[in-house]
Design a protein around this motif. Structure first.
Motif, short mmCIF file in Angstrom:
data_model
loop_
_atom_site.label_atom_id
_atom_site.label_comp_id
_atom_site.label_asym_id
_atom_site.label_seq_id
_atom_site.Cartn_x
_atom_site.Cartn_y
_atom_site.Cartn_z
N ASP A 1 3.77 -0.50 4.59
CA ASP A 1 4.01 -1.79 3.86
C ASP A 1 4.23 -2.80 4.97
O ASP A 1 5.01 -2.86 5.72
CB ASP A 1 5.01 -2.00 2.79
CG ASP A 1 4.76 -0.97 1.60
OD1 ASP A 1 3.28 -1.26 1.37
OD2 ASP A 1 5.66 -0.64 0.70
N THR A 2 3.30 -3.99 4.70
CA THR A 2 3.54 -5.17 5.77
C THR A 2 4.03 -6.21 5.06
O THR A 2 4.05 -6.50 3.75
CB THR A 2 2.29 -5.55 6.37
OG1 THR A 2 1.41 -5.95 5.39
CG2 THR A 2 1.63 -4.22 6.96
N ILE B 1 -6.53 -0.98 7.74
CA ILE B 1 -5.85 -2.06 7.25
C ILE B 1 -6.19 -2.28 5.95
O ILE B 1 -7.64 -2.52 5.72
CB ILE B 1 -6.02 -3.46 8.18
CG1 ILE B 1 -5.65 -3.57 9.38
CG2 ILE B 1 -5.18 -4.71 7.58
CD1 ILE B 1 -5.81 -4.37 10.48
N GLU B 2 -5.72 -2.99 5.04
CA GLU B 2 -6.01 -3.03 3.76
C GLU B 2 -5.72 -4.71 3.43
O GLU B 2 -4.42 -5.22 3.66
CB GLU B 2 -5.41 -2.61 2.37
CG GLU B 2 -5.80 -3.08 1.31
CD GLU B 2 -5.09 -2.40 -0.19
OE1 GLU B 2 -4.43 -2.98 -0.76
OE2 GLU B 2 -5.41 -1.08 -0.26
N ILE B 3 -6.81 -5.69 3.18
CA ILE B 3 -6.56 -7.00 2.79
C ILE B 3 -6.64 -6.82 1.43
O ILE B 3 -7.51 -6.67 0.73
CB ILE B 3 -7.63 -7.66 3.23
CG1 ILE B 3 -7.56 -7.78 5.01
CG2 ILE B 3 -7.60 -9.15 3.15
CD1 ILE B 3 -6.44 -8.32 5.80
N GLY C 1 4.40 9.44 5.07
CA GLY C 1 5.46 8.81 5.41
C GLY C 1 5.47 7.48 5.68
O GLY C 1 4.27 6.92 5.73
N ASP C 2 6.47 6.66 6.09
CA ASP C 2 6.62 5.36 6.48
C ASP C 2 5.94 5.00 7.71
O ASP C 2 5.63 4.12 8.00
CB ASP C 2 8.13 5.00 6.62
CG ASP C 2 8.96 4.80 5.30
OD1 ASP C 2 7.92 4.46 4.14
OD2 ASP C 2 9.98 5.03 5.14
N SER C 3 5.84 6.00 8.46
CA SER C 3 5.34 6.04 9.95
C SER C 3 3.79 5.67 9.89
O SER C 3 3.30 5.34 10.79
CB SER C 3 6.08 7.04 10.93
OG SER C 3 5.63 8.15 10.49
N ILE D 1 0.71 -1.26 0.03
CA ILE D 1 0.21 0.04 -0.09
C ILE D 1 0.87 1.20 0.06
O ILE D 1 0.46 2.39 -0.09
CB ILE D 1 -1.03 0.19 1.13
CG1 ILE D 1 -0.24 0.07 2.57
CG2 ILE D 1 -1.87 -1.24 1.16
CD1 ILE D 1 -1.04 0.76 3.72
N GLY D 2 2.26 1.33 0.13
CA GLY D 2 2.89 2.29 0.34
C GLY D 2 3.31 2.98 -0.91
O GLY D 2 2.51 3.38 -1.59
#
Length: 334
Positions: A52-53, A76-78, A46-48, A28-29
């Motif tokens: 991305d997981t 959260i994105e599934i 930004g990253d914080s 998602i980033g």
């Protein structure tokens, strides 16, 4: 806006309003998600705050639960509907139950975005409609937008809600365009009791089209189909009222039952299999609360009790105009 753009804009507004709103998910980033729904948010926040997981849905949900206990609000994105099942245990045994288990001491304001349903010609596990599995679980709210306006409003209301919300996004409607009034939900959330107002509004159905002969109930991907069917039926002299549920759980039974009492005929349309589905629950409620007003049995039009087929056959599986209009003819025969 497109529906995808409206969800993006709604998340951006929520992140600007509250620095503790975070996004997490696979790709998602910098990529902006498979459907580009989070496009541009990583660059700006930004990253914080846009993270991305790993490819580990159970870990994503578990992390969000821990962060919620530290007062963060995770969205959260599934990535696809069929990928949600590795997280099923976390969602149904932890996320849904923590508030009850702690006697109200712990709240988990987490939104799980689920691109769901079919119509895009995808491969296996990419076109599921698993909403009934989660609607059966107490402690979860389930909503599904059908228009860009609702997508913009509902995503912000879901983020503001203190309860866990599963946000089912009809992926075949991501590119549908519509006018979006960005001031409406802002005015609501800016009020002192904005969180409570948002939670209450999120659970309300809307009458998308008025009619006197048949009530056609839909949500998410099938609302546009219901409206198209209503227009065609009107040309043949049958006036169909279309109700967009918006909320799958809790169900706004009052709006549907009131319409059923006016028309005397009800049809429920969804892409998920009709067996043991949300349409069956709604049918039972209408029958219990409006039995003596009904001229015909409540009918359901939906997917079949089979695994979702390959892309070549999905249009034989999904509800279509012919099937919906056939149901209209059948209820009008009574």
């Amino acid at each position: 806006m497109t529906m995808a753009g409206a969800i993006n804009a709604g998340m951006r507004a929520a992140m600007e309003r509250d620095p503790k709103v975070l996004l997490m998910g696979e790709d998602i980033g910098a990529l902006g998600g498979v459907f580009r729904v989070t496009d541009g948010l990583h660059k700006d926040f930004g990253d914080s705050r846009v993270m991305d997981t790993p490819l580990a849905e159970s870990g994503i949900v578990g992390t969000a639960i821990g962060m919620a206990m530290r007062d963060y609000r995770s969205v959260i994105e599934i990535q696809f509907d069929g990928f949600i099942f590795p997280a099923y245990d976390q969602i149904t045994t932890q996320l849904a139950k923590m508030h009850y288990r702690s006697r109200g001491a712990i709240t988990l304001p987490i939104v799980i975005r689920v691109p769901f349903a079919g119509g895009i010609g995808a491969v296996e596990h990419h076109s599921e409609s698993p909403e009934a599995l989660f609607a059966h679980t107490a402690g979860l709210r389930l909503v599904s937008p059908a228009t860009p306006q609702d997508a913009y409003d509902l995503i912000q209301q879901a983020i503001a809600c203190p309860d866990p919300v599963m946000f089912f996004e009809p992926k075949a409607r991501y590119w549908d365009k519509g006018e979006v009034d960005v001031s409406r939900v802002k005015a609501q959330l800016d009020q002192p009791d904005g969180e409570a107002l948002a939670t209450a509004e999120m659970a309300k159905a809307r009458v998308a089209r008025e009619g006197a002969d048949v009530t056609l109930v839909a949500y998410g991907p099938t609302v546009r189909l219901a409206l198209q069917a209503a227009e065609l039926a009107s040309a043949e002299g049958t006036e169909v009222e279309v109700i967009d549920l918006r909320s799958i759980s809790p169900l706004d039974s009052d709006t549907v039952v009131a319409s059923a009492k006016r028309t005397g005929r009800v049809i429920v349309v969804h892409e998920a299999p009709t067996s043991f589905g949300s349409g069956a629950e709604l049918s039972a409620r209408v029958t219990e609360q409006a039995f003596f007003h009904l001229h015909a049995p409540v009918l359901r039009v939906g997917g079949f009790h089979t695994p979702y087929p390959g892309a070549k056959f999905e249009h034989d599986y999904l509800p279509n105009l012919d099937r919906v209009l056939d149901a209209v003819d059948r209820v009008m025969a009574h």
